[in-house]
Design an enzyme around this catalytic site. Sequence first.
Site, short mmCIF file in Angstrom:
data_model
loop_
_atom_site.label_atom_id
_atom_site.label_comp_id
_atom_site.label_asym_id
_atom_site.label_seq_id
_atom_site.Cartn_x
_atom_site.Cartn_y
_atom_site.Cartn_z
N ARG A 31 0.93 -1.25 -0.04
CA ARG A 31 0.04 -0.23 -0.02
C ARG A 31 1.08 1.29 -0.07
O ARG A 31 1.93 1.07 0.05
CB ARG A 31 -0.74 0.00 1.14
CG ARG A 31 -0.33 -0.05 2.60
CD ARG A 31 -1.48 -0.39 3.54
NE ARG A 31 -0.74 -0.78 4.80
CZ ARG A 31 -0.67 0.03 5.96
NH1 ARG A 31 -0.90 1.24 5.92
NH2 ARG A 31 0.06 -0.38 7.01
N ILE A 33 3.10 4.33 -0.43
CA ILE A 33 4.24 4.66 -1.42
C ILE A 33 5.00 3.51 -2.04
O ILE A 33 5.28 3.27 -3.01
CB ILE A 33 5.24 5.79 -0.56
CG1 ILE A 33 4.81 6.96 -0.30
CG2 ILE A 33 6.41 5.86 -1.51
CD1 ILE A 33 5.73 7.69 0.90
N ARG A 53 3.29 -7.51 6.30
CA ARG A 53 3.22 -8.60 7.28
C ARG A 53 2.07 -9.36 6.91
O ARG A 53 2.26 -10.78 7.54
CB ARG A 53 2.92 -7.72 8.56
CG ARG A 53 4.22 -7.00 8.70
CD ARG A 53 4.07 -5.94 10.17
NE ARG A 53 3.40 -4.67 9.66
CZ ARG A 53 3.15 -3.92 10.61
NH1 ARG A 53 3.47 -3.92 12.01
NH2 ARG A 53 2.33 -2.66 10.06
N ASP A 67 8.16 -9.87 8.12
CA ASP A 67 7.87 -8.75 9.02
C ASP A 67 9.42 -8.46 9.16
O ASP A 67 10.50 -9.14 9.51
CB ASP A 67 7.59 -9.29 10.32
CG ASP A 67 7.26 -8.15 11.51
OD1 ASP A 67 8.16 -7.25 11.36
OD2 ASP A 67 6.87 -8.34 12.49
N VAL A 68 9.80 -7.18 9.01
CA VAL A 68 11.27 -6.53 8.86
C VAL A 68 11.76 -6.26 10.22
O VAL A 68 13.14 -6.21 10.24
CB VAL A 68 11.29 -5.21 8.21
CG1 VAL A 68 10.88 -5.43 6.73
CG2 VAL A 68 10.73 -3.97 8.90
N GLY A 96 7.98 1.12 6.93
CA GLY A 96 7.89 2.14 8.05
C GLY A 96 6.79 2.34 8.97
O GLY A 96 5.70 2.19 8.36
N TYR A 159 11.26 8.73 15.12
CA TYR A 159 10.92 8.35 13.34
C TYR A 159 12.24 9.32 13.01
O TYR A 159 12.98 8.87 11.83
CB TYR A 159 9.93 9.14 13.31
CG TYR A 159 9.40 8.88 11.51
CD1 TYR A 159 8.91 7.90 10.99
CD2 TYR A 159 9.36 10.13 10.98
CE1 TYR A 159 8.55 7.66 9.80
CE2 TYR A 159 9.05 10.13 9.62
CZ TYR A 159 8.62 8.91 8.96
OH TYR A 159 8.33 8.76 7.71
N LYS A 163 15.08 7.76 10.35
CA LYS A 163 15.01 8.20 8.97
C LYS A 163 16.63 8.85 8.72
O LYS A 163 17.05 8.76 7.49
CB LYS A 163 14.07 9.28 8.44
CG LYS A 163 12.73 8.50 8.48
CD LYS A 163 12.67 7.27 7.71
CE LYS A 163 11.28 6.64 7.47
NZ LYS A 163 11.15 5.42 6.54
N ILE A 192 3.32 13.21 1.56
CA ILE A 192 2.80 12.18 0.59
C ILE A 192 1.48 11.68 0.95
O ILE A 192 1.17 11.32 1.90
CB ILE A 192 3.67 10.95 0.04
CG1 ILE A 192 5.14 11.62 -0.03
CG2 ILE A 192 3.12 10.33 -1.19
CD1 ILE A 192 5.60 12.54 -0.76
#
Length: 253
Positions: A31, A33, A53, A67-68, A96, A159, A163, A192
């Site tokens: 979903r 970006i 996920r 799952d990262v 993210g 966050y 990043k 975005i």
Amino acid sequence: MAEASTVSTPTTDSPDAPAAGRSVLVTGGNRGIGLAIAQAFRANGDKVAVTSRSGEAPDGLFAVQADVTDAESVDRAFTEVEEAHGPVEVLVANAGITRDQLLLRMSEEDFSAVIDTNLTGAFRVLKRASKGMIRKKKGRVVLISSVVGLMGSPGQINYASSKAGLVGMARSLTRELGSRNITANVVAPGYIDTEMTQSLGEDLQKQYRSQIPAGRFAEPAEVANVVRWLASDEASYISGAVIPVDGGLGMGH
Ligand code: NDP
């Protein structure tokens, strides 16, 4: 949400054409970006896999569950993609999360969870992908950061730290593996139009829009086209760069 039709499609005799058919993996590509990025590569003729996920496949794309935050899950997903499409040649680390809170109220758990997904998660997929890239002597890595990683943002210490860390990651990778025909770059989007920004209240959205020189949020496809270009042969000598896609919001960093 951007539709595939908003992603420009290179023609067969465009400079992008020879690179088509590569094995591309986009984390969090179900979903927002990530989906737009996956669609852009698919329009380019690449073999695209997305992770989520849930493992649900959006819009006919090849999807694998991952799952990262879990190295074993990442390893399983890569093995599946390799069996279907061959070694991953283009990796887009896009997955993210946010857990916003002012510093004094932010729990260590909220800080760690965001770092674990956004920064350590990128490390996990990068490490796994690098094996195949080194063997193939070819690779393109694009890490999806944020304007916030460079500008900072109140309530987003977790966050922004995650990043900003991606910049050091891409630059270190460039120094470590740059001589093996592997590039690593960072794309730093501004605001975005996705679920992430739609969850902000209308007043906050209006306030943010007023600070953006372009006067609007971007469509996901406007990020996706830049990512696709960075992974193309046209961008073969760009590595360790931070490319803002923010309508001018972060100018000067
Ligand atoms: P969304 O919230 O719409 O999507 C986030 C994606 O990340 C989902 O696919 C989600 O998968 C995946 N994800 C989250 N946690 C994990 C995990 N532990 N393992 C695997 N996948 C996970 O976000 P956006 O599309 O808006 O953002 C995409 C990226 O762009 C993020 O890295 C974000 O920080 C960055 N960004 C976004 C901006 C914006 O304005 N929207 C601005 C700047 C940067 P699942 O469906 O399984 O939850």
